[in-house]
Motif scaffolding. Structure first.
Motif, PDB file in Angstrom:
ATOM      1  N   LEU A   1       5.972   7.279   0.394  1.00 43.17           N
ATOM      2  CA  LEU A   1       7.386   7.557   0.593  1.00 43.17           C
ATOM      3  C   LEU A   1       8.195   6.814  -0.440  1.00 43.17           C
ATOM      4  O   LEU A   1       7.748   5.815  -0.993  1.00 43.17           O
ATOM      5  CB  LEU A   1       7.847   7.218   2.018  1.00 43.17           C
ATOM      6  CG  LEU A   1       8.064   5.777   2.425  1.00 43.17           C
ATOM      7  CD1 LEU A   1       9.079   5.758   3.540  1.00 43.17           C
ATOM      8  CD2 LEU A   1       6.803   5.139   2.923  1.00 43.17           C
ATOM      9  N   ARG A   2       9.394   7.333  -0.700  1.00 43.26           N
ATOM     10  CA  ARG A   2      10.281   6.769  -1.701  1.00 43.26           C
ATOM     11  C   ARG A   2      11.710   6.804  -1.177  1.00 43.26           C
ATOM     12  O   ARG A   2      12.012   7.508  -0.216  1.00 43.26           O
ATOM     13  CB  ARG A   2      10.171   7.571  -2.998  1.00 43.26           C
ATOM     14  CG  ARG A   2       8.826   7.381  -3.698  1.00 43.26           C
ATOM     15  CD  ARG A   2       8.583   8.421  -4.754  1.00 43.26           C
ATOM     16  NE  ARG A   2       8.336   9.761  -4.242  1.00 43.26           N
ATOM     17  CZ  ARG A   2       7.188  10.186  -3.730  1.00 43.26           C
ATOM     18  NH1 ARG A   2       6.177   9.378  -3.620  1.00 43.26           N
ATOM     19  NH2 ARG A   2       7.046  11.421  -3.318  1.00 43.26           N
TER      20      ARG A   2
ATOM     21  N   ASN B   1       6.801  -2.259   8.135  1.00 40.53           N
ATOM     22  CA  ASN B   1       5.734  -1.499   7.481  1.00 40.53           C
ATOM     23  C   ASN B   1       4.411  -1.596   8.234  1.00 40.53           C
ATOM     24  O   ASN B   1       3.636  -0.650   8.240  1.00 40.53           O
ATOM     25  CB  ASN B   1       5.546  -1.966   6.038  1.00 40.53           C
ATOM     26  CG  ASN B   1       6.717  -1.584   5.168  1.00 40.53           C
ATOM     27  OD1 ASN B   1       7.400  -0.600   5.428  1.00 40.53           O
ATOM     28  ND2 ASN B   1       6.966  -2.368   4.144  1.00 40.53           N
ATOM     29  N   GLY B   2       4.148  -2.721   8.886  1.00 37.09           N
ATOM     30  CA  GLY B   2       2.911  -2.881   9.637  1.00 37.09           C
ATOM     31  C   GLY B   2       2.854  -2.006  10.874  1.00 37.09           C
ATOM     32  O   GLY B   2       1.779  -1.758  11.415  1.00 37.09           O
TER      33      GLY B   2
ATOM     34  N   VAL C   1       0.838  -1.203   0.000  1.00 33.63           N
ATOM     35  CA  VAL C   1       0.000   0.000   0.000  1.00 33.63           C
ATOM     36  C   VAL C   1       0.873   1.253   0.000  1.00 33.63           C
ATOM     37  O   VAL C   1       0.614   2.203  -0.750  1.00 33.63           O
ATOM     38  CB  VAL C   1      -0.974  -0.002   1.198  1.00 33.63           C
ATOM     39  CG1 VAL C   1      -1.672   1.329   1.348  1.00 33.63           C
ATOM     40  CG2 VAL C   1      -1.997  -1.127   1.047  1.00 33.63           C
ATOM     41  N   LEU C   2       1.932   1.267   0.822  1.00 29.67           N
ATOM     42  CA  LEU C   2       2.856   2.415   0.846  1.00 29.67           C
ATOM     43  C   LEU C   2       3.452   2.647  -0.537  1.00 29.67           C
ATOM     44  O   LEU C   2       3.569   3.787  -0.999  1.00 29.67           O
ATOM     45  CB  LEU C   2       3.983   2.186   1.849  1.00 29.67           C
ATOM     46  CG  LEU C   2       3.679   2.385   3.322  1.00 29.67           C
ATOM     47  CD1 LEU C   2       4.859   1.922   4.168  1.00 29.67           C
ATOM     48  CD2 LEU C   2       3.359   3.824   3.620  1.00 29.67           C
TER      49      LEU C   2
ATOM     50  N   TYR D   1       9.890  -3.877   5.302  1.00 31.94           N
ATOM     51  CA  TYR D   1      10.343  -2.811   6.212  1.00 31.94           C
ATOM     52  C   TYR D   1      10.839  -1.602   5.435  1.00 31.94           C
ATOM     53  O   TYR D   1      11.049  -1.646   4.228  1.00 31.94           O
ATOM     54  CB  TYR D   1      11.462  -3.317   7.121  1.00 31.94           C
ATOM     55  CG  TYR D   1      12.702  -3.747   6.373  1.00 31.94           C
ATOM     56  CD1 TYR D   1      13.680  -2.828   6.024  1.00 31.94           C
ATOM     57  CD2 TYR D   1      12.903  -5.075   6.006  1.00 31.94           C
ATOM     58  CE1 TYR D   1      14.802  -3.211   5.319  1.00 31.94           C
ATOM     59  CE2 TYR D   1      14.019  -5.469   5.301  1.00 31.94           C
ATOM     60  CZ  TYR D   1      14.971  -4.525   4.966  1.00 31.94           C
ATOM     61  OH  TYR D   1      16.080  -4.901   4.262  1.00 31.94           O
ATOM     62  N   VAL D   2      11.034  -0.520   6.195  1.00 36.87           N
ATOM     63  CA  VAL D   2      11.669   0.694   5.680  1.00 36.87           C
ATOM     64  C   VAL D   2      12.938   0.893   6.500  1.00 36.87           C
ATOM     65  O   VAL D   2      12.915   0.846   7.724  1.00 36.87           O
ATOM     66  CB  VAL D   2      10.741   1.928   5.832  1.00 36.87           C
ATOM     67  CG1 VAL D   2      11.463   3.200   5.426  1.00 36.87           C
ATOM     68  CG2 VAL D   2       9.468   1.749   5.038  1.00 36.87           C
ATOM     69  N   ARG D   3      14.069   1.083   5.797  1.00 38.23           N
ATOM     70  CA  ARG D   3      15.337   1.333   6.488  1.00 38.23           C
ATOM     71  C   ARG D   3      15.630   2.823   6.422  1.00 38.23           C
ATOM     72  O   ARG D   3      15.712   3.409   5.353  1.00 38.23           O
ATOM     73  CB  ARG D   3      16.469   0.547   5.837  1.00 38.23           C
ATOM     74  CG  ARG D   3      17.800   0.714   6.589  1.00 38.23           C
ATOM     75  CD  ARG D   3      18.902  -0.106   5.997  1.00 38.23           C
ATOM     76  NE  ARG D   3      19.302   0.494   4.727  1.00 38.23           N
ATOM     77  CZ  ARG D   3      19.995  -0.156   3.802  1.00 38.23           C
ATOM     78  NH1 ARG D   3      20.333  -1.400   3.956  1.00 38.23           N
ATOM     79  NH2 ARG D   3      20.321   0.463   2.674  1.00 38.23           N
ATOM     80  N   LEU D   4      15.779   3.427   7.620  1.00 38.68           N
ATOM     81  CA  LEU D   4      16.057   4.863   7.734  1.00 38.68           C
ATOM     82  C   LEU D   4      17.465   5.078   8.243  1.00 38.68           C
ATOM     83  O   LEU D   4      17.952   4.349   9.106  1.00 38.68           O
ATOM     84  CB  LEU D   4      15.087   5.523   8.724  1.00 38.68           C
ATOM     85  CG  LEU D   4      13.604   5.481   8.411  1.00 38.68           C
ATOM     86  CD1 LEU D   4      12.818   6.111   9.557  1.00 38.68           C
ATOM     87  CD2 LEU D   4      13.305   6.184   7.112  1.00 38.68           C
ATOM     88  N   ARG D   5      18.110   6.135   7.734  1.00 37.58           N
ATOM     89  CA  ARG D   5      19.411   6.569   8.248  1.00 37.58           C
ATOM     90  C   ARG D   5      19.161   7.884   8.964  1.00 37.58           C
ATOM     91  O   ARG D   5      18.768   8.876   8.365  1.00 37.58           O
ATOM     92  CB  ARG D   5      20.399   6.764   7.102  1.00 37.58           C
ATOM     93  CG  ARG D   5      21.719   7.389   7.477  1.00 37.58           C
ATOM     94  CD  ARG D   5      22.679   6.450   8.090  1.00 37.58           C
ATOM     95  NE  ARG D   5      22.966   5.332   7.200  1.00 37.58           N
ATOM     96  CZ  ARG D   5      23.802   4.365   7.511  1.00 37.58           C
ATOM     97  NH1 ARG D   5      24.431   4.381   8.666  1.00 37.58           N
ATOM     98  NH2 ARG D   5      24.005   3.367   6.694  1.00 37.58           N
TER      99      ARG D   5
END
Length: 191
Positions: free
Chosen positions: A133-134, A170-171, A126-127, A155-159
């Protein structure tokens, strides 16, 4: 008393070797075709990606397309190799129907057991489809701020600014603030 008749004629031996050789050749052919199809699809996706980067699209559109292409590349490889394995098993004379039925029933059982994992994958899809977000965006996800380095269906990996890497399933994303969507300054130009 003869329990085993181990006498094999030369013709029977030759016939058996030819049969095994044909089976091996068919499996090698299937795997080669799968490899070629996978390579062609990957190359096509790479070309589309390069064209997207050089086109007159907005940075947001390019990021969204790039993220979608990563998903398409993964799914296409998965489908090609799953088909290759299924065809190879069929060539070996292994009935594929019971295996697929067992996989389906097992998938349902595992699905009930892994509801959070399914929630992560569905939320990731869905994201991705909504373009919330990209990769490269500066975001704040539930109080964790950083630049999106990687986005998968899981998942989303953030720095973060201090260099820490944070993985957000993501959930678990309930609040998302994207600080670069429709913003005049590209995240690539920020320090």
């Amino acid at each position: 008393m003869h329990f085993l008749n181990l006498q094999v004629t030369q013709a029977e031996l030759l016939s058996g070797l030819i049969s095994v050789s044909q089976t091996v050749a068919q499996i090698v052919l299937v795997m080669t075709v799968a490899w070629l199809v996978s390579a062609v699809l990957s190359r096509a996706i790479t070309r589309i990606s390069k064209r997207t980067r050089t086109s007159k699209r907005s940075a947001d559109e390019v990021k969204r397309i790039e993220t979608s292409l990563r998903l398409i590349r993964f799914v296409s490889r998965l489908v090609v190799w799953a088909l290759a394995v299924t065809i190879s098993l069929s060539i070996l004379g292994i009935s594929v129907a019971p295996i697929l039925t067992t996989a389906g029933v097992s998938g349902i059982a595992v699905g009930f057991a892994a509801q959070s994992l399914i929630k992560d994958y569905f939320s990731g899809l869905v994201l991705l489809l909504e373009g919330q977000l990209r990769i490269g965006d500066i975001v704040d996800i539930g109080g964790v701020a950083g630049q999106v380095e990687e986005m998968t269906l899981r998942y989303v990996r953030l720095r973060q600014l201090n260099g820490d890497v944070v993985y957000v399933p993501n959930g678990a994303i309930t609040n998302l603030t994207n600080k670069t969507t429709d913003y005049l300054i590209s995240p690539d130009s920020q320090p």
